[in-house]
Design a protein around this motif. Structure first.
Motif, short mmCIF file in Angstrom:
data_model
loop_
_atom_site.label_atom_id
_atom_site.label_comp_id
_atom_site.label_asym_id
_atom_site.label_seq_id
_atom_site.Cartn_x
_atom_site.Cartn_y
_atom_site.Cartn_z
N THR A 115 -5.95 41.12 7.91
CA THR A 115 -6.63 39.84 8.13
C THR A 115 -7.30 39.34 6.86
O THR A 115 -7.29 38.14 6.57
N GLU A 116 -7.89 40.27 6.09
CA GLU A 116 -8.59 39.86 4.87
C GLU A 116 -7.66 39.14 3.90
O GLU A 116 -8.03 38.14 3.29
N ASN A 133 -6.36 38.12 14.64
CA ASN A 133 -6.19 38.99 13.48
C ASN A 133 -4.71 39.10 13.11
O ASN A 133 -3.82 38.91 13.93
N TRP A 134 -4.46 39.45 11.85
CA TRP A 134 -3.10 39.64 11.34
C TRP A 134 -2.87 41.11 11.04
O TRP A 134 -3.78 41.80 10.56
N GLN A 165 0.68 37.97 13.98
CA GLN A 165 -0.67 37.57 14.38
C GLN A 165 -0.91 38.01 15.81
O GLN A 165 -0.11 37.71 16.70
N ASP A 193 4.98 40.77 9.32
CA ASP A 193 3.59 40.41 9.61
C ASP A 193 3.51 39.73 10.97
O ASP A 193 4.38 38.92 11.31
N TYR A 233 -5.00 37.42 4.61
CA TYR A 233 -4.74 36.08 5.12
C TYR A 233 -5.95 35.18 4.96
O TYR A 233 -5.82 33.98 4.67
N LEU A 234 -7.14 35.74 5.14
CA LEU A 234 -8.34 34.94 4.95
C LEU A 234 -8.48 34.50 3.50
O LEU A 234 -8.90 33.38 3.21
N ASP A 239 -4.40 46.41 9.58
CA ASP A 239 -5.04 45.09 9.60
C ASP A 239 -4.96 44.47 8.20
O ASP A 239 -5.39 45.07 7.22
N ARG A 248 -15.96 41.63 10.05
CA ARG A 248 -15.55 43.03 10.14
C ARG A 248 -16.77 43.88 10.46
O ARG A 248 -17.74 43.91 9.71
#
Length: 486
Positions: free
Chosen positions: A256-257, A232-233, A227, A225, A259-260, A254, A172
């Protein structure tokens, strides 16, 4: 400060930087060299670059009189991003306007005012660039401000390329992202596309206006949701706009975090099961051998089996400690401290408690008269064990691991240095990421979960200290821990 910048040094130094980039170097090595050129050309005694991310800032590069700050976290309470985003891009920051702890650090080291500028991409902050001058007469620096702004633009260009930056490796660039917003007509064509939508998707308004959305929106009133093609999600919400024309408003942000983090949990379980299996299998095997063949084994064989069981049990205990420590990974690194203690005594005790094979490799150098350290006296044992284990793992068995300690006006420092495989300059920050490994897949030569340095940094920062890594001249790695003196 010189009356005007040293333009000859600037041009010569910048030529070296361009040569580095043309030769394929990138990331922190190039950033560090830029800071060195900036220091010389502006007659500063030190320079620093603070990178901002979702969790706050960190000094990822520093030179000269502020090299000690490399790796230092910049907590949200120091409010640099908020201050920097308002008003003039380059400004003079007197020591008295700094947060109390940092002001005391500057005063104690004879440091004076700073020139500070923000580094931004498209109006969004990625970091701040600082030149530091000695305490003394009032600073007048119009030309130096222009040089600082120029270097900020150069660093922003490095971040725009994303080659090895951001240094902290969390993927990020920006400290804050607002929600994306689009309006589509009854045919599904985009009529409005805000700047945050560009930031999140990487698609400009010119690319998407009068085109279908670059992702599939859910039905009105629903949330889904998605992708994106860039990996990124996002979570997307669609609602109808009032009126007969059938327009819809699509908002997205966003995620993404999140999902990570879910991926991290899966990776954590997979790696943990793998790392636990090895010592448990060895312990069980030797225990079974002792149980079934005790009478047929001689004294040497029994003792060797017991030693192996003890060593593997020690590995298992250290792994369990890491796993338990990682359960609070979501908690902020607050500065809870217990009091003052003798760091030299704590380091000696920690070395004495290391496994025999590690203890034999230690070269401990502690000067007399180290000042006391403020914090939890249990911290050095945990940190030193992890750093020494790491150093031993990545270096030959017959090479020493050297531990040294020193002190200055504000901090007490200890270093752990090895002659191992070393660390690439662009990896000195990424090595502290959770689950990060310098090698992956079939190329991995060294075992581990990638949790050790991540947890060490959190432990040290809870004591209001900080830690950084650097390549060791002649080969190997140096880990440096700085703790506040008591």
């Amino acid at each position: 400060m010189a009356a005007r910048p040293d333009y000859d040094s600037l041009i010569a130094g910048h030529t070296v930087v361009i040569d580095m980039i043309n030769a394929g170097e990138w990331g922190l090595p190039v950033l560090g060299r830029l800071l060195e050129v900036l220091q010389v050309s502006t007659d500063a005694i030190g320079t620093a670059f603070v990178e901002y991310g979702p969790q706050g800032g960190r000094t990822v590069a520093a030179t000269g009189a502020v090299a000690w700050a490399r790796g230092r976290p910049v907590p949200p309470s120091e409010a640099h991003p908020t201050v920097l985003m308002a008003g003039e891009r380059v400004r003079l920051v007197p020591v008295g306007s700094l947060p109390a702890d940092l002001a005391a650090e500057f005063t104690g080291r004879g440091l004076g005012p700073m020139l500070v500028t923000r580094v931004e991409i498209g109006g969004l902050l990625v970091g701040s660039l600082h030149t530091v001058y000695p305490a003394g007469p009032e600073l007048r620096a119009t030309d130096h401000e222009r040089i600082l702004a120029y270097f900020a633009a150069c660093i922003a260009h490095l971040y725009g390329d994303q080659n090895g930056l951001p240094a902290q490796g969390d993927g990020r660039l920006l400290a804050a992202l607002t929600e994306g917003l689009a309006v589509v007509d009854s045919s599904g064509l985009v009529q409005l596309w805000n700047p945050a939508a560009t930031t999140i998707t990487g698609r400009t308004a010119a690319e998407v206006l009068q085109q279908p959305l670059p992702f599939a929106p859910p039905a009105p009133g629903e949330v889904a949701d998605q992708q994106l093609p860039n990996g990124n999600w996002i979570t997307v919400t669609t609602n109808r706009l009032p009126g007969p024309d059938g327009r819809r408003i699509v908002s997205f942000r966003d995620i993404t975090e999140q999902y990570l983090r879910a991926h991290d949990r899966d990776l954590f379980l997979a790696m943990t099961s793998h790392e636990l299996r090895t010592p448990v299998t060895v312990i069980k095997g030797y225990a079974d051998t002792l149980t079934r063949h005790w009478d047929s084994l001689d004294e040497t064989e029994r003792r060797r089996a017991a030693e192996v069981i003890g060593q593997r049990a020690g590995e298992l205990a250290r792994l369990v400690d890491r796993l338990l420590a990682s359960t609070d990974a979501a908690e902020p690194a607050t500065g809870a401290v217990a009091g003052s203690y003798d760091l030299a005594a704590a380091l000696r005790t920690a070395v004495d408690e290391l496994p025999a094979d590690l203890r034999e490799r230690i070269a401990l150098e502690l000067p007399p008269g180290l000042p006391p350290v403020l914090g939890d006296p249990g911290t050095p044992a945990t940190v030193l064990t992890e750093l020494v284990t790491n150093a031993a793992k990545y270096s030959a068995w017959d090479t020493p691991v050297r531990i040294r300690a020193a002190a200055d006006e504000r901090t007490v420092t200890f270093t752990v240095a090895d002659r191992g495989v070393g660390i690439r300059p662009e990896h000195v920050e990424r090595a502290f990421d959770r689950f990060w490994q310098g090698e992956s897949g079939d190329r991995r030569r060294f075992p581990g979960t990638g949790l050790g340095l991540y947890l060490v940094r959190r432990i040290v920062e809870r004591q209001n200290g900080w830690i950084c890594l650097r390549p060791r001249p002649g080969g190997g790695t140096v880990a440096e821990v700085r703790l506040p003196s008591g």
